[in-house]
Design a protein around this motif. Structure first.
Motif, PDB file in Angstrom:
ATOM      1  N   UNK A  19       0.712  -1.261  -0.040  1.00  0.00           N
ATOM      2  CA  UNK A  19       0.012   0.085  -0.099  1.00  0.00           C
ATOM      3  C   UNK A  19       0.824   1.180   0.086  1.00  0.00           C
ATOM      4  N   UNK A  20       2.151   1.080   0.574  1.00  0.00           N
ATOM      5  CA  UNK A  20       2.923   2.208   0.501  1.00  0.00           C
ATOM      6  C   UNK A  20       3.540   2.424  -0.517  1.00  0.00           C
ATOM      7  N   UNK A  21       4.235   1.434  -1.154  1.00  0.00           N
ATOM      8  CA  UNK A  21       5.003   1.654  -2.160  1.00  0.00           C
ATOM      9  C   UNK A  21       5.490   0.177  -2.910  1.00  0.00           C
ATOM     10  N   UNK A  22       5.321   0.002  -4.278  1.00  0.00           N
ATOM     11  CA  UNK A  22       5.758  -1.217  -4.844  1.00  0.00           C
ATOM     12  C   UNK A  22       7.122  -1.702  -4.627  1.00  0.00           C
TER      13      UNK A  22
ATOM     14  N   UNK B 235      11.670  -1.638 -10.917  1.00  0.00           N
ATOM     15  CA  UNK B 235      12.261  -0.364 -11.321  1.00  0.00           C
ATOM     16  C   UNK B 235      11.586   0.856 -10.431  1.00  0.00           C
ATOM     17  N   UNK B 236      12.609   1.467  -9.710  1.00  0.00           N
ATOM     18  CA  UNK B 236      11.996   2.062  -8.869  1.00  0.00           C
ATOM     19  C   UNK B 236      11.579   3.747  -9.349  1.00  0.00           C
ATOM     20  N   UNK B 237      10.430   4.109  -8.887  1.00  0.00           N
ATOM     21  CA  UNK B 237      10.134   5.641  -9.472  1.00  0.00           C
ATOM     22  C   UNK B 237       9.972   6.452  -8.410  1.00  0.00           C
ATOM     23  N   UNK B 238      10.884   7.786  -8.552  1.00  0.00           N
ATOM     24  CA  UNK B 238      10.935   8.689  -7.527  1.00  0.00           C
ATOM     25  C   UNK B 238       9.483   9.535  -7.370  1.00  0.00           C
ATOM     26  N   UNK B 239       9.073   9.524  -5.963  1.00  0.00           N
ATOM     27  CA  UNK B 239       7.890  10.070  -5.834  1.00  0.00           C
ATOM     28  C   UNK B 239       8.172  10.893  -4.495  1.00  0.00           C
TER      29      UNK B 239
ATOM     30  N   UNK C 243      12.581  15.287 -13.958  1.00  0.00           N
ATOM     31  CA  UNK C 243      11.966  14.391 -14.968  1.00  0.00           C
ATOM     32  C   UNK C 243      12.022  14.851 -16.391  1.00  0.00           C
ATOM     33  N   UNK C 244      12.001  16.359 -16.299  1.00  0.00           N
ATOM     34  CA  UNK C 244      11.983  17.142 -17.239  1.00  0.00           C
ATOM     35  C   UNK C 244      13.563  17.418 -17.886  1.00  0.00           C
TER      36      UNK C 244
ATOM     37  N   UNK D 134      14.998   2.318   1.931  1.00  0.00           N
ATOM     38  CA  UNK D 134      15.450   1.874   0.758  1.00  0.00           C
ATOM     39  C   UNK D 134      15.724   2.909  -0.302  1.00  0.00           C
ATOM     40  N   UNK D 135      15.770   4.286  -0.030  1.00  0.00           N
ATOM     41  CA  UNK D 135      16.009   5.243  -0.738  1.00  0.00           C
ATOM     42  C   UNK D 135      17.429   5.163  -1.390  1.00  0.00           C
ATOM     43  N   UNK D 136      18.378   4.770  -0.561  1.00  0.00           N
ATOM     44  CA  UNK D 136      19.533   4.407  -1.269  1.00  0.00           C
ATOM     45  C   UNK D 136      19.831   3.285  -2.263  1.00  0.00           C
ATOM     46  N   UNK D 137      19.186   2.268  -1.821  1.00  0.00           N
ATOM     47  CA  UNK D 137      19.041   1.058  -2.677  1.00  0.00           C
ATOM     48  C   UNK D 137      18.333   1.255  -3.938  1.00  0.00           C
ATOM     49  N   UNK D 138      17.351   2.161  -3.849  1.00  0.00           N
ATOM     50  CA  UNK D 138      16.678   2.615  -5.171  1.00  0.00           C
ATOM     51  C   UNK D 138      17.229   3.653  -6.093  1.00  0.00           C
ATOM     52  N   UNK D 139      17.655   4.519  -5.648  1.00  0.00           N
ATOM     53  CA  UNK D 139      18.543   5.691  -6.063  1.00  0.00           C
ATOM     54  C   UNK D 139      19.770   5.943  -5.777  1.00  0.00           C
ATOM     55  N   UNK D 140      20.791   5.757  -6.690  1.00  0.00           N
ATOM     56  CA  UNK D 140      22.150   6.237  -6.458  1.00  0.00           C
ATOM     57  C   UNK D 140      22.280   7.494  -6.793  1.00  0.00           C
TER      58      UNK D 140
END
Length: 494
Positions: free
Chosen positions: A16-19, A203-207, A247-248, A218-224
């Motif tokens: 429910x929080x995030x895939x 595949x992580x998506x920043x939100x 994203x732009x 898990x932010x450091x795991x998802x995004x370097x």
């Protein structure tokens, strides 16, 4: 199902929080120490409170049939396991009542919120498929106003209620009302969570949710972000447009259109540092801030642990116990002297007395982020030891927060990368002094090391004490370096 993994209701809550959070929790699980120190398992306390010490006990791999048999043989069962469509749950406490069962949910919290009804709803659905009808739900929680005396009084410490707390921390709606408001399709939810966990990768998506309130573990795991520029738009403090801008293709803060900048003072400092490619400084404001600093300057830092259950007299639930302080005292002629305190168990009185003795009676006490830390700790100690209140209040009155110039945007260097913690700022002012050279490199590691101290032999105790004391000493020396770094910046930019 994922091979070698069992689906739990906790996985549904993560989905429910995030895939990505859901997937990583299973495939890249991170061990996390408890935020609270517990001298006794909470389950022992609430079982005693509910008179459930001689009840049926479920076990981790029990089947539905085994759990149902336990309920047949016992009026009360703790930790009963049930399963529906390969999704398992554990009910802390089930008691036979007229026309069904009462479920009790103990919380190591003073304010279990209304959103806890979601888990209760899920459990009711799973239990109903097993032929169990829950007619009542209760919560057990900690009484935040309880003050421990010589011994622990569970009847005063713990409370039981059929209501949940609202956002203002008041008991409001009944659990039954909250459950009635929950509308879920459990079958679809289970299938979706299974599908996520069965993926070979994700595949992580920043939100905004990734960093909301507190950055996801898990932010450091998802995004370097190591290759991002120091003035990356991702580090733009509290800006609501930064993710869309990233994203732009916008990479630097100064590239963001001005009408998408909210205008906070720290944002202005970040924008100017990015635009000019050099540190931003409000020299006039810094000089005004520095005028309040008087010698001798005391650089002070505490280390403490948090106890959900008060272990000693006059403590409340979630009170802290300070076990360490570091103090550097700088005189006007430039002499710097260090004082250190470290003890285990109930060292509160000695901590207070030694601190009062070591601190100079005059001058400024510089503390980093004092309002949420050291000053709060002293006020708590003053409430526990009234005889020292006047002296502790006097210490608080001399404190000045070293974090304020950075928090308020009076000084900003893009090397800080959007952070103004002491560890983020130290490298800006010193290339030679670093936390990376220490055995213990952050406060949480210091706390976890302290928790093992009393279980070690004398040689190991000395090693732990030295490592914790060295880390805490680094904090106050870092304060010294940062303060003098600000002085130099003001002088050099005259």
């Amino acid at each position: 199902m994922v091979k070698n993994f069992m689906l739990h209701v906790s996985d549904l809550m993560r989905e429910m929080k995030c895939d990505c959070f859901c997937w990583n929790s299973v495939h890249n699980s991170i061990h996390q120490e408890s935020f609270y120190k517990m001298d006794c398992p909470f389950s022992n306390l609430w079982q005693t409170y509910l008179n459930a010490t001689n009840c049926g006990l479920g076990h981790s791999m029990d089947s539905n049939e085994q759990s149902l048999k336990l309920l047949e043989e016992n009026d009360v069962v703790c930790f009963a396991r049930f399963e529906y469509k390969e999704c398992r749950t554990k009910i802390p406490y089930l008691k036979k009542v007229e026309n069904g069962y009462m479920a009790v949910y103990p919380h190591l919290s003073a304010y279990p919120k209304e959103n806890e009804a979601l888990i209760m709803k899920i459990n009711e659905i799973i239990l109903s498929h097993c032929g169990i009808h829950v007619t009542q739900n209760r919560i057990v929680y900690l009484n935040k106003e309880y003050i421990r005396k010589e011994s622990l009084d569970l009847n005063e410490l713990l409370c039981i209620s059929d209501k949940l707390f609202n956002k203002r921390n008041h008991l409001s709606k009944t659990i039954a009302e909250c459950i009635d408001e929950v509308d879920i399709d459990l079958d679809r939810w289970i299938e979706r969570t299974k599908e996520i966990l069965n993926r070979t990768s994700i595949t992580p998506v920043r939100t905004k949710q990734c960093t909301a309130l507190r950055r996801c573990n898990y932010y450091p795991v998802c995004f370097d972000e190591s290759n991002e520029p120091d003035d990356s738009i991702l580090f733009f403090t509290t800006n609501q447009h930064k993710l869309d801008a990233y994203n732009r293709g916008i990479r630097h803060i100064h590239e963001l259109p001005l009408n998408q900048i909210e205008g906070f003072r720290l944002q202005y400092a970040q924008y100017m540092a990015s635009k000019t490619n050099k540190p931003f400084m409000d020299r006039a404001a810094l000089k005004v801030w520095m005028k309040q600093i008087q010698y001798p300057i005391s650089y002070l830092d505490f280390e403490w642990d948090t106890f959900a259950i008060p272990p000693y007299e006059n403590m409340k639930p979630f009170d802290v116990l300070c076990f360490q302080y570091s103090l550097h005292v700088e005189t006007q002629d430039g002499n710097l002297k260090h004082y250190n305190f470290f003890e285990s168990k109930d060292c509160r009185r000695h901590f207070i007395e030694q601190l009062i003795q070591d601190l100079p009676k005059t001058g400024t006490i510089l503390v980093y982020n004092m309002e949420g830390a050291e000053k709060l700790r002293l006020k708590q100690l003053a409430s526990q030891f009234e005889e020292y209140r006047e002296e502790l209040d006097a210490i608080c009155s001399r404190m000045v927060d070293l974090s304020k110039p950075f928090e308020a945007g009076l000084y900003y260097n893009s090397k800080m990368r959007g952070h103004y913690s002491l560890k983020s700022i130290l490298p800006v002012f010193s290339k030679d002094v670093s936390y990376l050279d220490l055995d213990i490199q952050n406060g949480l590691n210091a706390v976890f090391a302290y928790r093992t101290y009393d279980d070690k032999d004398e040689e190991e105790k000395n090693e732990v004490k030295k490592a914790i004391s060295t880390y805490c000493q680094m904090d106050t020396y870092a304060e010294y370096i940062v303060y003098h770094g600000l002085i130099e910046e003001v002088k050099n930019n005259a």
